[in-house]
Write an enzyme that holds these catalytic residues in place. Structure first.
Site, mmCIF file in Angstrom:
data_model
loop_
_atom_site.group_PDB
_atom_site.id
_atom_site.type_symbol
_atom_site.label_atom_id
_atom_site.label_comp_id
_atom_site.label_asym_id
_atom_site.label_seq_id
_atom_site.Cartn_x
_atom_site.Cartn_y
_atom_site.Cartn_z
ATOM 1 C CG ASP A 1 -7.174 7.607 -0.111
ATOM 2 O OD1 ASP A 1 -8.097 6.984 -0.642
ATOM 3 O OD2 ASP A 1 -7.301 8.196 0.982
ATOM 4 C CG ASP B 1 -9.744 2.375 -1.567
ATOM 5 O OD1 ASP B 1 -10.383 1.299 -1.498
ATOM 6 O OD2 ASP B 1 -9.812 3.261 -0.698
ATOM 7 C CE1 TYR C 1 -3.890 2.112 0.341
ATOM 8 C CE2 TYR C 1 -3.241 2.654 2.576
ATOM 9 C CZ TYR C 1 -4.081 2.842 1.501
ATOM 10 O OH TYR C 1 -5.108 3.753 1.585
HETATM 11 C C1 GLC Z 1 -5.329 3.199 6.398
HETATM 12 C C2 GLC Z 1 -4.090 4.013 6.586
HETATM 13 C C3 GLC Z 1 -2.864 3.188 6.742
HETATM 14 C C4 GLC Z 1 -3.080 2.086 7.746
HETATM 15 C C5 GLC Z 1 -4.274 1.250 7.365
HETATM 16 C C6 GLC Z 1 -4.594 0.167 8.366
HETATM 17 O O1 GLC Z 1 -5.685 3.021 5.119
HETATM 18 O O2 GLC Z 1 -3.918 4.956 5.572
HETATM 19 O O3 GLC Z 1 -1.824 4.015 7.150
HETATM 20 O O4 GLC Z 1 -1.951 1.272 7.864
HETATM 21 O O5 GLC Z 1 -5.400 2.059 7.199
HETATM 22 O O6 GLC Z 1 -5.136 0.670 9.526
#
Ligand code: GLC
Length: 497
Positions: free
Chosen positions: A221, A268, A215
């Protein structure tokens, strides 16, 4: 210690023992060696004599005499008290750095890089190449993330209700995904958890599956603000994504080849490529990097036989509509071909969302804005057909059920941030629904209790959805611990905890 057998000649002043051990709280020094001669044994432990005084012989691991095992894999200090340093393994306290305990006899390979939140630091033996066959979730023990266990312990410490505490304790028995959401976090978590899982696999003789979330795409995002990432949509950040992030992941995974791994890929991102290119300039800026980033990572990580990848497909109330599904068929088949010969096992749905698995109260109509897929089950049934007709060869799914057990209070299913009325859903399990052979697993991808986004309007990553009437407030930044949300999730768990 029994007064009746107390030594008659007692040295006047015992020097303070350097290391704490079980006999100190009883007023006796530790013996200098765990190999000291045993003179007497009672319920407290084994006693020796040094300098004319009783001394407690340190047990192989100090915590064992207190009724807790030695930590075998972890060096993550969750709590420190007069007894020593405590870690957590398999949902139970364990003692770290016992005389001969901790790290299971392995020598730390990289002690300097311990940020105190990880796990096993040694060099467990890497066995023969593991190759997934069939459902990547089936037949393994699911790895328990020590970081999450520590978050839950800290949450329990803030609770007063004993029934709530009991529910929270149960959370430590279930696995959830480890998010590699920055280059730094990837560097802290990936190797450490791979090693911890491997050490456990070696110790138990049972394969241990670890699930990571990849991610960190440039321009992450793009249609929202709450989870914007560190890399921007430009060529030099894309180079960093490739060399400092994906290549490093590849290197570690190539080395740790004897254990099963699942990757949930870039939540996403591709769903935004399906629906938000026209209306959101930031998504147009990200398009090249999302597409090329997927091609790059599928080629590399999709070539590893012990790694199974699932591309994110949003959730029922995002791509469920007929036209969105049709477009999705084109986008995802193109992306998968672009990563050839790397392979993709399937698709992850409902990641960090709240859409129920089944909602019999809804059917296509004005209430669903004519979405024929108003719950996750109907969404995956439809997507299975869509992706097959689009020519995608491997069509399997996982569904994130960490927060979809209870219908939330959202007034519109597009609301995604820290919803009130949240409840834990089905527990992680392989092949959870009979007759749905293409559903590999229910799994907890988003760790319940970690925020979706800040409600602080002045914050850089404030997104309006996190300020909605049905969003819980005040909420911390995405990924940070959100106690109230966690507690509500426990209370509303379905099935109950
Ligand atoms: C969110 C946050 C990320 C985090 C994840 C899990 O999408 O942006 O930083 O690790 O959630 O909680």
């Amino acid at each position: 210690m029994k007064a009746s057998i107390a030594l008659t000649a007692i040295a006047a002043l015992a020097a303070k023992a350097s290391a704490a051990c079980w006999s100190e709280p009883l007023g006796y020094r530790c013996c200098s060696s765990p190999n000291a001669q045993v003179i007497y044994t009672d319920n407290d432990g084994k006693w020796g004599v040094e300098n004319n005084d009783w001394c407690g012989i340190p047990s192989a691991c100090w915590s064992e005499s207190l009724g807790y095992p030695c930590c075998k894999y972890t060096s993550d200090v969750v709590y420190t008290d007069n007894d020593g340093k405590w870690g957590v393994e398999n949902g139970d306290w364990c003692g770290i750095n016992g005389t001969s305990g901790g790290n299971n006899g392995y020598t730390p390979s990289n002690p300097g890089n311990n940020n105190n939140q990880g796990g096993y630091e040694g060099e467990p033996t890497i066995g023969a190449q593991y190759t997934h066959s069939g459902n990547p979730f089936a037949g393994h023990k699911f790895f328990l993330n020590p970081y999450y266990t520590a978050e839950v312990d800290a949450a329990i410490a803030q609770m007063s209700s004993s029934s709530l505490k009991q529910k929270a304790e149960k959370m430590k028995e279930y696995s959830n995904a480890i998010w590699l959401d920055t280059i730094e976090n990837m560097n802290s978590w990936l190797l450490r958890n791979l090693k911890t899982a491997l050490a456990e696999q070696n110790e138990t003789g049972k394969t241990v599956l670890t699930v990571f979330v990849v991610y960190d795409l440039p321009g992450r995002d793009c249609h929202a603000l709450a989870s914007n990432g560190e890399l921007l949509a430009n060529d030099s950040d894309f180079d960093r994504y490739k060399t400092e992030y994906i290549d490093v992941i590849e290197g570690h995974l190539k080395k740790y080849k004897s254990q099963p791994v699942v990757l949930v890929v870039e939540p996403d991102s591709l769903a935004n490529m399906v629906t938000n290119l026209e209306n959101t300039p930031a998504c147009r800026d990200s398009e090249k990097y999302y597409m090329d980033g997927h091609a790059y990572l599928i080629k590399k990580l999709g070539a590893l036989p012990h790694v199974a990848m699932y591309l994110d497909i949003g959730h029922a109330f995002w791509l469920g509509w007929d036209d969105n599904r049709e477009k999705a068929g084109k986008v995802y088949s193109k992306v998968i071909s672009s990563g050839s010969p790397g392979k993709v096992r399937g698709f992850a749905s409902n990641v960090a969302n709240y859409t129920p698995w089944e909602d019999p109260t809804l059917s296509r109509g004005p209430d669903t804005e004519w979405n024929p897929c108003p719950d996750e089950k109907r969404y995956l049934e439809a997507m299975y057909k869509t992706f097959q007709s689009a020519g995608i060869k491997s069509v399997y799914f996982i569904d994130d059920t960490s927060r979809n057990g209870h219908k939330t209070d959202r007034t519109h299913p597009g609301e995604w941030c820290n919803q009130t009325g949240v409840g834990i859903g089905a527990r992680p399990a392989a092949n959870p629904i009979s007759g749905m052979s293409y559903l590999d697993a229910f799994y907890w991808v988003k760790p319940l209790g970690e925020s979706d986004g800040t409600s602080d309007e002045s914050a850089k990553r404030f997104d309006g959805y996190c300020g909605h009437a049905t969003a819980m407030k005040p909420a911390p930044e995405a990924g940070q611990w959100f106690q109230k949300h966690f507690e509500q999730g426990l209370e509303n768990a379905n099935p109950p905890l």
